[in-house]
Design a protein around this motif. Structure first.
Motif, PDB file in Angstrom:
ATOM      1  N   ILE A  32       0.850  -1.182   0.000  1.00 12.50           N
ATOM      2  CA  ILE A  32       0.000   0.000   0.000  1.00 12.50           C
ATOM      3  C   ILE A  32       0.890   1.239   0.000  1.00 12.50           C
ATOM      4  N   HIS A  33       0.746   2.078  -1.013  1.00 12.78           N
ATOM      5  CA  HIS A  33       1.502   3.322  -1.115  1.00 12.78           C
ATOM      6  C   HIS A  33       0.518   4.484  -1.081  1.00 12.78           C
ATOM      7  N   ILE A  34       0.553   5.267  -0.029  1.00 17.00           N
ATOM      8  CA  ILE A  34      -0.359   6.398   0.109  1.00 17.00           C
ATOM      9  C   ILE A  34       0.080   7.532  -0.815  1.00 17.00           C
ATOM     10  N   VAL A  35      -0.895   8.147  -1.464  1.00 15.54           N
ATOM     11  CA  VAL A  35      -0.646   9.294  -2.328  1.00 15.54           C
ATOM     12  C   VAL A  35      -1.057  10.558  -1.588  1.00 15.54           C
ATOM     13  N   TYR A  36      -0.178  11.556  -1.600  1.00 17.13           N
ATOM     14  CA  TYR A  36      -0.501  12.874  -1.074  1.00 17.13           C
ATOM     15  C   TYR A  36      -0.850  13.765  -2.260  1.00 17.13           C
ATOM     16  N   ALA A  37      -2.071  14.291  -2.265  1.00 21.37           N
ATOM     17  CA  ALA A  37      -2.522  15.157  -3.354  1.00 21.37           C
ATOM     18  C   ALA A  37      -2.357  16.611  -2.941  1.00 21.37           C
ATOM     19  N   PHE A  38      -2.071  17.467  -3.914  1.00 22.68           N
ATOM     20  CA  PHE A  38      -1.879  18.895  -3.665  1.00 22.68           C
ATOM     21  C   PHE A  38      -2.745  19.681  -4.646  1.00 22.68           C
ATOM     22  N   VAL A  39      -3.256  20.825  -4.195  1.00 19.23           N
ATOM     23  CA  VAL A  39      -4.097  21.659  -5.062  1.00 19.23           C
ATOM     24  C   VAL A  39      -3.811  23.126  -4.821  1.00 19.23           C
ATOM     25  N   ASP A  40      -4.289  23.936  -5.776  1.00 19.91           N
ATOM     26  CA  ASP A  40      -4.325  25.395  -5.679  1.00 19.91           C
ATOM     27  C   ASP A  40      -2.941  26.013  -5.539  1.00 19.91           C
ATOM     28  N   GLU A  41      -2.269  26.175  -6.664  1.00 21.92           N
ATOM     29  CA  GLU A  41      -1.005  26.906  -6.647  1.00 21.92           C
ATOM     30  C   GLU A  41      -1.278  28.394  -6.429  1.00 21.92           C
ATOM     31  N   GLY A  42      -0.556  29.009  -5.495  1.00 20.21           N
ATOM     32  CA  GLY A  42      -0.693  30.437  -5.244  1.00 20.21           C
ATOM     33  C   GLY A  42       0.152  31.255  -6.200  1.00 20.21           C
ATOM     34  N   ASP A  43       0.203  32.551  -5.953  1.00 22.24           N
ATOM     35  CA  ASP A  43       0.984  33.438  -6.814  1.00 22.24           C
ATOM     36  C   ASP A  43       2.468  33.094  -6.789  1.00 22.24           C
ATOM     37  N   ASP A  44       2.916  32.461  -5.706  1.00 21.48           N
ATOM     38  CA  ASP A  44       4.329  32.090  -5.606  1.00 21.48           C
ATOM     39  C   ASP A  44       4.617  30.724  -6.217  1.00 21.48           C
ATOM     40  N   GLY A  45       3.586  30.086  -6.826  1.00 23.98           N
ATOM     41  CA  GLY A  45       3.778  28.794  -7.471  1.00 23.98           C
ATOM     42  C   GLY A  45       3.737  27.611  -6.529  1.00 23.98           C
ATOM     43  N   ARG A  46       3.487  27.862  -5.243  1.00 22.33           N
ATOM     44  CA  ARG A  46       3.451  26.772  -4.266  1.00 22.33           C
ATOM     45  C   ARG A  46       2.013  26.343  -4.013  1.00 22.33           C
ATOM     46  N   HIS A  47       1.824  25.044  -3.762  1.00 27.34           N
ATOM     47  CA  HIS A  47       0.488  24.519  -3.516  1.00 27.34           C
ATOM     48  C   HIS A  47      -0.050  25.048  -2.193  1.00 27.34           C
ATOM     49  N   SER A  48      -1.354  25.289  -2.156  1.00 27.79           N
ATOM     50  CA  SER A  48      -1.990  25.856  -0.969  1.00 27.79           C
ATOM     51  C   SER A  48      -2.497  24.797  -0.004  1.00 27.79           C
ATOM     52  N   PHE A  49      -2.814  23.588  -0.506  1.00 22.36           N
ATOM     53  CA  PHE A  49      -3.362  22.524   0.335  1.00 22.36           C
ATOM     54  C   PHE A  49      -2.674  21.198   0.030  1.00 22.36           C
ATOM     55  N   ILE A  50      -2.471  20.401   1.077  1.00 29.68           N
ATOM     56  CA  ILE A  50      -2.144  18.989   0.911  1.00 29.68           C
ATOM     57  C   ILE A  50      -3.364  18.197   1.374  1.00 29.68           C
ATOM     58  N   PHE A  51      -3.657  17.106   0.675  1.00 33.28           N
ATOM     59  CA  PHE A  51      -4.796  16.264   1.032  1.00 33.28           C
ATOM     60  C   PHE A  51      -4.298  14.949   1.598  1.00 33.28           C
ATOM     61  N   THR A  52      -4.704  14.677   2.834  1.00 35.09           N
ATOM     62  CA  THR A  52      -4.459  13.393   3.485  1.00 35.09           C
ATOM     63  C   THR A  52      -5.823  12.810   3.844  1.00 35.09           C
ATOM     64  N   SER A  53      -6.772  12.969   2.931  1.00 33.32           N
ATOM     65  CA  SER A  53      -8.224  12.843   3.083  1.00 33.32           C
ATOM     66  C   SER A  53      -8.794  14.124   3.674  1.00 33.32           C
ATOM     67  N   ARG A  54      -8.032  14.793   4.526  1.00 34.78           N
ATOM     68  CA  ARG A  54      -8.353  16.136   4.979  1.00 34.78           C
ATOM     69  C   ARG A  54      -7.604  17.144   4.112  1.00 34.78           C
ATOM     70  N   ALA A  55      -8.165  18.326   3.948  1.00 36.85           N
ATOM     71  CA  ALA A  55      -7.436  19.397   3.288  1.00 36.85           C
ATOM     72  C   ALA A  55      -6.702  20.188   4.361  1.00 36.85           C
ATOM     73  N   LEU A  56      -5.379  20.065   4.361  1.00 38.45           N
ATOM     74  CA  LEU A  56      -4.567  20.820   5.322  1.00 38.45           C
ATOM     75  C   LEU A  56      -3.973  22.022   4.606  1.00 38.45           C
ATOM     76  N   PRO A  57      -4.256  23.242   5.060  1.00 35.11           N
ATOM     77  CA  PRO A  57      -3.725  24.424   4.380  1.00 35.11           C
ATOM     78  C   PRO A  57      -2.253  24.662   4.716  1.00 35.11           C
ATOM     79  N   ARG A  58      -1.561  25.259   3.769  1.00 38.00           N
ATOM     80  CA  ARG A  58      -0.162  25.604   4.015  1.00 38.00           C
ATOM     81  C   ARG A  58      -0.084  26.637   5.154  1.00 38.00           C
ATOM     82  N   SER A  59       0.792  26.392   6.120  1.00 39.75           N
ATOM     83  CA  SER A  59       1.000  27.363   7.186  1.00 39.75           C
ATOM     84  C   SER A  59       2.318  28.112   7.033  1.00 39.75           C
ATOM     85  N   ARG A  60       3.248  27.475   6.304  1.00 39.29           N
ATOM     86  CA  ARG A  60       4.511  28.162   6.016  1.00 39.29           C
ATOM     87  C   ARG A  60       5.279  27.396   4.945  1.00 39.29           C
TER      88      ARG A  60
END
Length: 480
Positions: free
Chosen positions: A452-480
């Motif tokens: 079993i290999h878990i996939v971490y999904a990312f969405v919503d690139e901001g103006d700086d090109g970095r993803h805003s959320f990681i999904f671990t079934s929950r959407a965790l927002p970027r804090s830094r």
């Protein structure tokens, strides 16, 4: 619509296979004890193997109760849809129509959130909150009152993020519209009408039965001798807090009773005695797609009203999994074929264990592979340059955990999950895990566990090109 083959294996064949193979499978995957069962041809067959509690040596039997964790959410969703059937609830009215006291940090979001948003995990507020508000019948009411400062992660109805707290709000909705505590409604509206004799809404009912205890790794330095298999010990508690009951903290049952609940949804809302428990329209509504889910490998492609949803070669599948402290439950249902498979466990390599059972049983039932192939890394040793890594790197945070993505000097990517609060005390910290690119918006575990290999999904690139959320079934927002 997919072709739906006629089930091939009958109940007797599946009973024999489960009885013969389950003992070897629990040993192979380091599972202390388990139950497995199948609904086919209107008949439920089940078996059990192993030990319910490593501290006492009590044997697992088919009449023992295991916690079903978040599969409870489908039960809560069913209770909510009964309210819809009776004209007591409109899924698209704001929850505040029925619960004027409902409050979170974002008042505009609180005013907009509906029962449909809550049922399909689109409410958008942080949901992994397990506040203990006591053991009284008012614990759910008190829990909902603690949400007033809960942060909003995104606009309601715009994306998926698994939300335990949202289901407690639904449980409170049930309480208010039924004028009774959640556990009493669950008992009177589902457990009793379905004729379930081995289902317990909480520990006071469970103690009257043979009951499974969860097991967790013993901690650092406690690996066993066989290939580093972790040594398991009984979990430090039996259940999570009662206030989270509607989300899945306390409901326990034998696998046969869980499959009887699944049969209600296969039989379009009619119980085994012929009485109608849920309307056919509500059964259908629960199985209709409400939101797509970012690909993570272990979740459905989409979510309905309570159910996870997948398209399979054998027809549409509804499902749900559940986890408590050291116990995991799994349920897969193909309504068009009238078949369901469930596995209940109390520790060990439960995902690989359950997957092996599902793959074999569904092939026996349909003559074909039903579940999608598990994702695997194309190159487990892949390294990435700084530019490729940059959109992923950083810390993503929620109240119960931080997920930190880093790149070392050799170009390898790592993900470290740090539990916070009460959850940090329930299991030892895990070391960072190597991940490699899976797609432009995904990272996958390089080693995994048990295939079993878990996939971490990312969405919503901001103006700086970095993803805003990681999904671990929950959407965790970027804090830094």
């Amino acid at each position: 619509m997919a072709n739906t083959p006629t089930p091939q294996a009958d109940a007797a064949e599946l009973r024999d296979w489960l009885a013969a193979e389950l003992p070897a499978l629990i040993e192979k995957h380091g599972v202390p004890g388990a139950q497995a069962g199948v609904l086919v041809g209107g008949e439920i067959v089940d078996t059990a193997a192993g030990i319910l509690h490593l501290g006492t040596g009590v044997e697992a039997t088919t009449d023992a109760l295991f916690q079903i964790g978040s599969i409870t959410k489908v039960w809560t969703a069913t209770l909510v849809m009964q309210l819809v059937d009776e004209g007591l609830l409109d899924l698209d009215e704001p929850v505040r129509t029925y619960l004027p006291e409902f409050a979170i940090a974002d008042d505009a979001a609180a005013s907009a959130i509906t029962a449909r948003h809550l049922l399909s995990h689109q409410a958008g507020f942080e949901g992994d909150l397990f506040t203990d508000t006591g053991r009284g019948d008012d614990c759910v009411e008190k829990y909902v009152a603690t949400l007033a400062d809960t942060p909003q992660l995104f606009t309601p109805g715009t994306r998926f993020s698994y939300n335990n707290a949202g289901y407690v709000v639904l449980g409170r909705l049930v309480e208010v519209l039924r004028d009774a505590p959640y556990e009493r409604v669950l008992t009177e509206r589902l457990i009793q009408p379905l004729g379930l004799t081995h289902a317990a809404p909480g520990p006071y009912e469970a103690i009257m039965h043979r009951v499974a205890q969860g097991h967790v790794p013993a901690g650092e330095g406690a690996d066993g001798a066989a290939g580093g298999t972790p040594t398991l010990v009984p979990a430090p508690l039996w259940a999570l807090v009662r206030s989270n009951g509607p989300a899945g903290s306390t409901l326990a049952m034998r696998v046969a009773d869980l499959l009887a609940f699944a049969k209600l949804h296969v039989d379009r809302g009619v119980a085994a005695d012929g009485s109608r428990v849920l309307s056919a329209d509500s059964v259908s509504a629960m199985q209709q797609k409400q939101v797509d889910v970012p690909f993570m490998g272990l979740l459905g492609e989409a979510w309905g009203l309570g159910w996870e949803l997948d398209e399979t070669p054998a027809g549409p599948m509804v499902s749900h999994d559940g986890s408590t402290v050291g116990q995991n439950a799994f349920l897969r249902v193909i309504p068009e074929l009238g078949i369901a498979v469930s596995v209940l466990t109390n520790g060990g390599d439960v995902y690989a264990f359950s997957r092996e059972i599902f793959d074999t049983v569904f092939e026996k039932l349909t003559g074909a592979a039903v579940l999608a192939a598990l994702p695997t890394p194309a190159d487990p040793a892949a390294v990435v340059d700084e530019a490729t890594a940059a959109p992923f790197l950083g810390t993503y945070s929620a109240s119960v955990m931080d997920v930190i993505v880093t790149r070392d000097d050799d170009g390898a990517l790592w993900v470290e999950s740090k539990l916070k609060g009460d959850f940090a005390d329930l299991q030892p910290p895990e070391p960072p895990e190597r991940v490699v690119p899976y797609s432009e918006r995904g990272l996958i575990q390089a080693e995994g566990q048990g295939g079993i290999h878990i996939v971490y999904a990312f969405v919503d690139e901001g103006d700086d090109g970095r993803h805003s959320f990681i999904f671990t079934s929950r959407a965790l927002p970027r804090s830094r």
